[in-house]
Design an enzyme around this catalytic site. Structure first.
Site, mmCIF file in Angstrom:
data_model
loop_
_atom_site.group_PDB
_atom_site.id
_atom_site.type_symbol
_atom_site.label_atom_id
_atom_site.label_comp_id
_atom_site.label_asym_id
_atom_site.label_seq_id
_atom_site.Cartn_x
_atom_site.Cartn_y
_atom_site.Cartn_z
ATOM 1 C CE LYS A 208 -3.443 -2.227 2.914
ATOM 2 N NZ LYS A 208 -4.164 -2.118 4.179
ATOM 3 C CG HIS B 110 -2.448 6.564 3.336
ATOM 4 N ND1 HIS B 110 -3.065 7.056 4.448
ATOM 5 C CD2 HIS B 110 -2.559 5.220 3.394
ATOM 6 C CE1 HIS B 110 -3.538 6.043 5.157
ATOM 7 N NE2 HIS B 110 -3.246 4.920 4.540
ATOM 8 C CG HIS C 122 1.121 4.765 6.373
ATOM 9 N ND1 HIS C 122 0.683 4.675 5.082
ATOM 10 C CD2 HIS C 122 0.758 3.616 6.976
ATOM 11 C CE1 HIS C 122 0.091 3.511 4.901
ATOM 12 N NE2 HIS C 122 0.106 2.847 6.033
#
Length: 568
Positions: free
Chosen positions: A127, A130, A133
């Site tokens: 992933k 973004h 995080h």
RNA sequence: GCACGCAUAGCUCAGCUGGAUAGAGCAUCUGACUUCGGAUCAGAGGGUCGUGGGUUCAAAUCCUACUGCGUGUGCCA
């Protein structure tokens, strides 16, 4: 400042022998208003012992107070004893240690207080990085530096989410919706696309979830094809993460993620069984936690594969065995409160006394403007890298406007733009939810990172224009007797106790608030006083104040993981 | 349902283990150095600290009930 306060407490202790110095220290407070003195001691609690009205007690203590070289005035206002310190003594008491310690002001670099493990950032492979995080990364990084400053030996662990059913999902998605060529070309962007697509399709086709689970089971059993894909996806992701960590200037001591524990879980499950903690229910193994008012903690699924908790319990044990930690800190979103409460409780039930050394540091969620969620699954994502790039660009345009001749603009723009983002994420109590707003993130005035960096750059600028020659031992600190100077000195003196409190509460925001307070006190000082004056001894005294401010601001920003450019 | 978290100025939030008139920033309005960086400084307006009880000499702070919002709650992480 602590030293100062202890000395005041000792003086009062001579008048009130029934209270210990520590007691008095605790009761002593800094009045809201400087008109009411530098320290105040409320006498309410003495009423019972003295069997008198508090104001009377205050008056008696004040009347009998001996003269002291560093107390200018002492008086009682009702039940309060207000103590006014000698200002030049006060300023010298604060500035001398700072000017002695210099770049190390506030830091205990001994690493003598034991080991602390900090699990932070820990993104999920496959992933993209973004905005969500960012918080764990930035908060964990700051706690790492705060505890190092407090004398601990810290170990930063990036507990990568590189194992679990999500990989099964990704593999199914890869087989159905993508190809080797596309992924090689587009990388993580394509992984994200198919991951989102999988979730859309799985809503209509629940069999896909079963298929994903069975792929993960294959991985756990060592299936070569599955592991090959897993390794490939992981590499693609790690490259992306490294790029972001470099921009943020964050490093780790270990990248042992969930997969690292794959071959270490069986003994732990056996241990749980041997200690009679496991119950088998509907084919799954779990630990009952009803008596602790929690739902059961799942250890294995009915197909035998492991879960998040299994890996965290194993990791907890591994970390204790490896690091012999004083504290083991987990920086994750508050959604995981129950998970960690369960994991900690299971470790406790296993009989490990260090269970109480594990701490979950939860933080609030990030949502978009208008409150929409920013989860990976629905594809509604703000990519961290885009945000960082935008902030850096904006910084660059401000620099072009205000300081077009600046050297290495790109690097300074990076430090300031990223500093703005980091600071914005830690300025409030970390438990608060954050609504991401471009307007707020790109605002560089007021209580912001760039504002603090600016104060630091101004301090550097003045120091550059002067030749500071007199050693601070020979400075006449009594010249710094105006209100702005005294307030700034007092502010500078709080640094160590602020760091201590930030560590106790696991709150980097204390440091951020403090940095703003120092910057504001400095700006006021700078505005009220001309520093480069004719009078040499006054100039040198003020320059030393500027120097002490510079060290303090730089070190406070360092604890937040923010750079302090000399010019911006 | 149960568990946990949050509730303070128009907005975003501070307020340390209870203490003297509840503080910042943003936004709005007004003003400021012929010398050190205006990403600055000064000032103005703006509050029944979610509601009701309780403990205390003293409550935004502690206890309790309620309301509202958020998160979690057996085979995701």
């Amino acid at each position: 400042m602590t030293n100062l306060k202890t000395q005041i407490a000792e003086l009062l202790h001579n008048q009130i022998p029934s209270l210990t110095i520590e007691n008095i220290f605790e009761i002593l407070e800094v009045p809201a208003n400087t008109q009411m003195g530098d320290y105040a001691f409320p006498c309410f609690k003495l009423a019972k012992e003295f069997k008198k009205a508090p104001p009377l007690i205050a008056k008696e203590i004040v009347d009998n107070f001996p003269t002291s070289e560093f107390v200018d005035k002492i008086e009682n206002v009702n039940a309060y004893i207000n103590i006014y310190l000698n200002k030049s003594w006060l300023v010298e008491q604060i500035l001398s240690p700072i000017l002695t310690e210099k770049e190390n002001y506030g830091f205990d670099n001994s690493k003598s207080k034991g080991n602390i493990v900090i699990d932070f950032s820990s993104p999920n492979i496959a992933k993209p990085f973004h905005i969500g995080h960012l918080r764990s990364t930035v908060i964990g990084n700051s706690l790492y530096k705060i505890f190092e400053a407090l004398g601990y030996n810290c170990h930063g662990v990036n507990h990568l989410g590189d194992w679990g059913t999500q990989f099964g999902k990704l593999m199914v998605a890869y087989k159905n919706y993508s190809s080797k060529e596309i992924i090689e070309e587009k990388g993580i962007e394509e992984l994200l696309r198919i991951y989102v697509k999988f979730h859309e399709e799985a809503k209509l086709n629940p069999e896909l979830d079963d298929e994903a689970r069975s792929y993960f089971t294959k991985m756990e059993k060592g299936d070569e094809e599955a592991l090959e894909l897993w390794k490939w996806f992981k590499e693609i992701s790690l490259n992306e993460f490294e790029r972001v960590y470099k921009i943020l200037d964050v490093t780790f001591d270990s990248y042992n993620g969930e997969a690292f524990y794959n071959d270490k879980m069986t003994p732990v499950i056996e241990e749980l069984e041997a200690k009679n903690l496991i119950e088998i229910s509907e084919g799954a193994k779990l630990v009952r936690l009803e008596e602790d008012n929690m739902p059961p903690c799942l250890i294995t699924k009915n197909d035998g594969s492991t879960l998040y908790a299994t890996r965290d319990i194993t990791a907890a044990k591994y970390r204790y065995d490896t690091y012999n930690f004083e504290k083991s800190i987990y920086v994750t979103a508050l959604q995981q409160n129950l998970h960690f409460a369960q994991v900690f409780k299971v470790v406790d039930k296993m009989g490990y006394p260090w269970a109480n050394k594990m701490v979950h540091v939860p933080f609030g969620m990030v949502s978009g403007e208008g409150g929409q969620s920013l989860s990976t699954r629905n594809g509604n994502i703000l990519f961290l890298e885009d945000i960082l790039t935008e902030a850096i660009e904006k910084t660059k345009s401000i620099i072009e406007e205000k300081n077009p001749t600046l050297q290495n603009k790109d690097e300074v723009a990076r430090q300031v733009g990223v500093g703005a983002i980091i600071f914005n994420d830690m300025y409030n109590s970390i438990i608060k939810d954050v609504i991401f707003s471009w307007e707020q993130v790109l605002n560089f005035e007021g209580e912001t990172g760039p504002n603090v960096q600016y104060a630091h750059a101004r301090a550097c600028s003045v120091l550059r224009q002067a030749n500071l020659t007199t050693p601070y031992e020979k400075i006449d600190f009594s010249l710094l007797n105006d209100e702005a100077s005294i307030n700034l000195a007092k502010e500078l003196g709080k640094f160590k106790s602020v760091i201590r409190l930030a560590g106790q509460k696991f709150e980097p925001s204390f440091i951020a608030r403090y940095a703003v307070d120092v910057a504001q006190a400095f700006n006021k000082f700078y505005h009220d006083n001309t520093i480069l004056v004719e009078n040499a001894s006054l100039k040198e005294a003020r320059l030393n104040m500027v120097l002490a401010t510079k060290y303090t601001l730089k070190n406070a920003l360092y604890l937040l993981g923010i750079k302090s450019p000399e010019q911006m």
